[in-house]
Write a protein that holds these residues in place. Sequence first.
Motif, PDB file in Angstrom:
ATOM      1  N   SER A   1     -19.697  40.080  -6.231  1.00 25.74           N
ATOM      2  CA  SER A   1     -18.911  40.398  -7.613  1.00 25.74           C
ATOM      3  C   SER A   1     -17.887  39.103  -7.577  1.00 25.74           C
ATOM      4  CB  SER A   1     -17.876  41.405  -7.368  1.00 25.74           C
ATOM      5  OG  SER A   1     -16.886  41.054  -6.222  1.00 25.74           O
TER       6      SER A   1
ATOM      7  N   GLN B   1     -15.017  38.962  -7.938  1.00 22.98           N
ATOM      8  CA  GLN B   1     -13.400  38.859  -6.973  1.00 22.98           C
ATOM      9  C   GLN B   1     -13.963  38.493  -5.366  1.00 22.98           C
ATOM     10  OE1 GLN B   1     -10.247  39.466  -7.792  1.00 22.98           O
ATOM     11  NE2 GLN B   1     -10.382  38.661  -5.645  1.00 22.98           N
ATOM     12  N   GLU B   2     -15.297  38.944  -5.066  1.00 27.27           N
ATOM     13  CA  GLU B   2     -15.642  38.396  -3.697  1.00 27.27           C
ATOM     14  C   GLU B   2     -15.962  36.905  -3.828  1.00 27.27           C
ATOM     15  OE1 GLU B   2     -18.940  40.664  -2.095  1.00 27.27           O
ATOM     16  OE2 GLU B   2     -17.987  42.518  -2.466  1.00 27.27           O
TER      17      GLU B   2
ATOM     18  N   LEU C   1     -14.216  34.643  -5.642  1.00 25.18           N
ATOM     19  CA  LEU C   1     -13.046  34.149  -5.579  1.00 25.18           C
ATOM     20  C   LEU C   1     -12.371  34.046  -4.364  1.00 25.18           C
ATOM     21  CD1 LEU C   1     -11.302  35.216  -9.017  1.00 25.18           C
ATOM     22  CD2 LEU C   1     -12.214  32.958  -8.399  1.00 25.18           C
ATOM     23  N   ASP C   2     -12.563  35.062  -3.663  1.00 22.96           N
ATOM     24  CA  ASP C   2     -12.054  35.087  -1.980  1.00 22.96           C
ATOM     25  C   ASP C   2     -12.937  34.273  -1.171  1.00 22.96           C
ATOM     26  OD1 ASP C   2     -10.423  37.321  -2.687  1.00 22.96           O
ATOM     27  OD2 ASP C   2     -11.992  39.051  -2.113  1.00 22.96           O
TER      28      ASP C   2
ATOM     29  N   HIS D   1     -17.758  40.580 -15.379  1.00 19.66           N
ATOM     30  CA  HIS D   1     -16.390  39.892 -15.272  1.00 19.66           C
ATOM     31  C   HIS D   1     -17.082  38.264 -15.197  1.00 19.66           C
ATOM     32  CE1 HIS D   1     -14.006  43.368 -14.629  1.00 19.66           C
ATOM     33  NE2 HIS D   1     -14.836  43.749 -13.612  1.00 19.66           N
TER      34      HIS D   1
ATOM     35  N   LEU E   1      -9.325  34.323 -15.113  1.00 20.30           N
ATOM     36  CA  LEU E   1     -10.184  35.431 -14.860  1.00 20.30           C
ATOM     37  C   LEU E   1     -10.242  36.193 -16.198  1.00 20.30           C
ATOM     38  CD1 LEU E   1     -11.620  37.423 -13.007  1.00 20.30           C
ATOM     39  CD2 LEU E   1      -9.403  38.127 -12.250  1.00 20.30           C
TER      40      LEU E   1
END
Length: 820
Positions: free
Chosen positions: A429, A431-432, A434-435, A454, A500
């Motif tokens: 994803s 978010q993953e 970005l992490d 997204h 984002l």
Amino acid sequence: MVTLFRWLFRATVALVLVGVLGFGFIWWVASRSMPDYDGTWAVQGIGAPVEIVRDHSDVPHIFGKTDADVFFALGYAHAQDRLWQMLMLRRTVQGRLSELFGERTLPIDRLMRRLDLYTLATASVDAQDDDAGAALDAYSAGVNAWLQEVNAGARGRGAPEMWLFPQAISPWQPADSLAILKLMALELNAQLPAEVLRARTSLDLPPERLADILPDAPGQGVAALPAYAELVGPLQPSYADAAPRDPLFPNGGETALAGASNAWASGPIRSATGSTLLANDPHLPLTAPGWFYLARLELQSGGVIGGTIPGLPVVITGRNADLGWGVTSSYLDDLDVYAEEVNPQNADEYRTPDGWVPFRTRASIIEVKDAPAETLTLRWTDNGPVLGPEDFDLGLVRPPGHVMSVAWTALSDHDTTLTAAMHLMRARSVQEGLDATKLFVAPSQNLTLADREHIAMALVGAIPARDPGHQSKGRLPTLGWHPENRWHGVQPVSSNPVFLDPEGGIVGNTNNKILDAPFPDHISYLWGDTQRIQRWQFLMQGREIHTRESFIEAQLDTVSPAARTLLPLVGRDLWFTGEAAPDGTPERQRQRALALLAEWNGEMNEHMPEPLIYSAWMRALQERLIRDDLGPLADRFDHVEPLFIERVFKNVDGASAWCDVKQSAPVETCDDMARESLDDALLLIGERYGTAIESWRWGDAHEAAQDHPVLGTTPLLAWFVNIRQSTSGGDQTLMRGVTSGQEPNPYLNVHASAYRGVYDFADPDSSVFIIATGQSGHPLSPFYDDLGELWRRGEYIPMSLDPALARAAAVGVTTLVPTP
């Protein structure tokens, strides 16, 4: 006479036979190193059988029971197809080219030894996490397995170049891969040559004229900087002839040839399919073979496909089933140059805020072919390594009694960038993804991400923590012992800009300025683009919704916003003025050229004469404007700067003063300059391509120079190893093709998209990609240049994770089995 003729005939036949036999023998020797893609080989280093399925474009699809086995096979495939390229990259970063090429490459070796990138990469091996470390080990074992096969199977030394440059090949090590990643950081760096050029130019020009020739990207202004001489003390302008760029030198030390790219993503609200789209095309120097190598890896977390760099066990840009990612050069100011004062009483010491301290030193021996070895003393200060006066022309801005050092984020011995890239491949994803970016160090990139719902763009990489009182704000070399000029570590990752799911539904980057912020939170004063972003905004906002095809259309767009801006300005008083001139006169040729340009829409199409006329005109105009003010330094401004010409012809802050030639008695106007430079351009074009304007083609001058870095200048061999193609685009188009700026072929396309990919997450297997040459680095392989013709025509190949499609038209299946 008959007897003489008979003997001449026999001698001719004998010579032809000898030539044919010799050519046949050379061909046979060279072809021995071409890999056989069909077969089963027993290798050490894997736990279970691994399949490498080569699809119809020679893209390997790798299937194994463990991730380690898959990375082993990737190393094996990279070495099969690109062994010479991998070894050259390793030699470059190690500073060992002169062992093969002699004194020619000594400047490169000295620079690499001084930066000490390989030692830093070796230290960074232990900084990787367990998964990344295992991948590096497995990948290295795969490369070495192919080296063993080359030796055991008498496979022509592994590459045809090895016959001309025989070398002992040491086993591949994990540090080799990390070192190549650091070499990429140097390839993409624009800050060091930009600091030196700004310093040199500031010695010739007053501050207000410096802002013309080296303009800031539009946006919030910055406070006036002190002149360089005010920072480092009295210093006179000095000049050196510009040496030809060695094709083996990373980016040639030229800002214009540093990294560039395009990437953009559309969220569901701007996509016709209700899911997301992502497009990416990283730009790099054109070479044969190209930088990128397409590959698909079937990991335990799922399939990953995209562009890899031979020598690195990661997909740099690509997608998995749920997430796509693209990279563009961020132009982060991640490097500072320092003038370090040497103790006049002790040359082994330099000045610090606490007084004189000794340099850290180490001796390094460079072996040189056909010449004595050279012992180089490496030196470091608290700020970073000391470079030589010849490196990036640093000697021309070095104050007397000083040496020049650099601080750079890539000079980290705890660089976890490869681990971050491994995490990114497994992310499912945005978010993953970005992490995963938290571990990036260098090179800094703008990372564009898209999952099914997204989109995001984040600047990744370490950002230096500078003092707000920094004397030059990182734009000029400064004195290294002043505390306010020194770095205070790096900024927290949380401060990196992230965009984002923006309200407008689209994110993108063309190396443009991404935000306005006061120093030291400004990211950079140097940006790679002020023009392409205008065209991108127009194309993105011109449609309410986008499709894969509209993203491809934007990627291949060849309209120059610079041409559309500059031509009305520069030619405003030249269009259709005066009586029709007689045929054959310069005035008539000028009128015909202006008539063509008046109807032109700015499309840099390879089949049209207008792009050539425009490019030659602007090049000649900039040369006329700056030569009398800068003298020999004008040679360093070999690429047209649209913002400079725009400032001059709009007379921004009195910039029209550039139009007057100071050494002449008359006062020249900008109209005079425009007219005379157009005549210059038409004369030069006519000398090379004839006087018939209708027969001129931009593509004849703007050939993509995908040349072999080593053999590309060798007579006869160049015909086999170089790939030359007529291309559209230009310096400021989205389908970018940066010109060389160097005589005798200043419009040669030398820097362009090395990879293009467009990913559609409504139907991921309809995604497409392409690279600039072919998969193989072997000139005799049918896969050496086959993708290059598709790339030139703006075509793509499928980017599918469906194993059945890969097997359906496979050109070979390699099976690796564990050695009993």
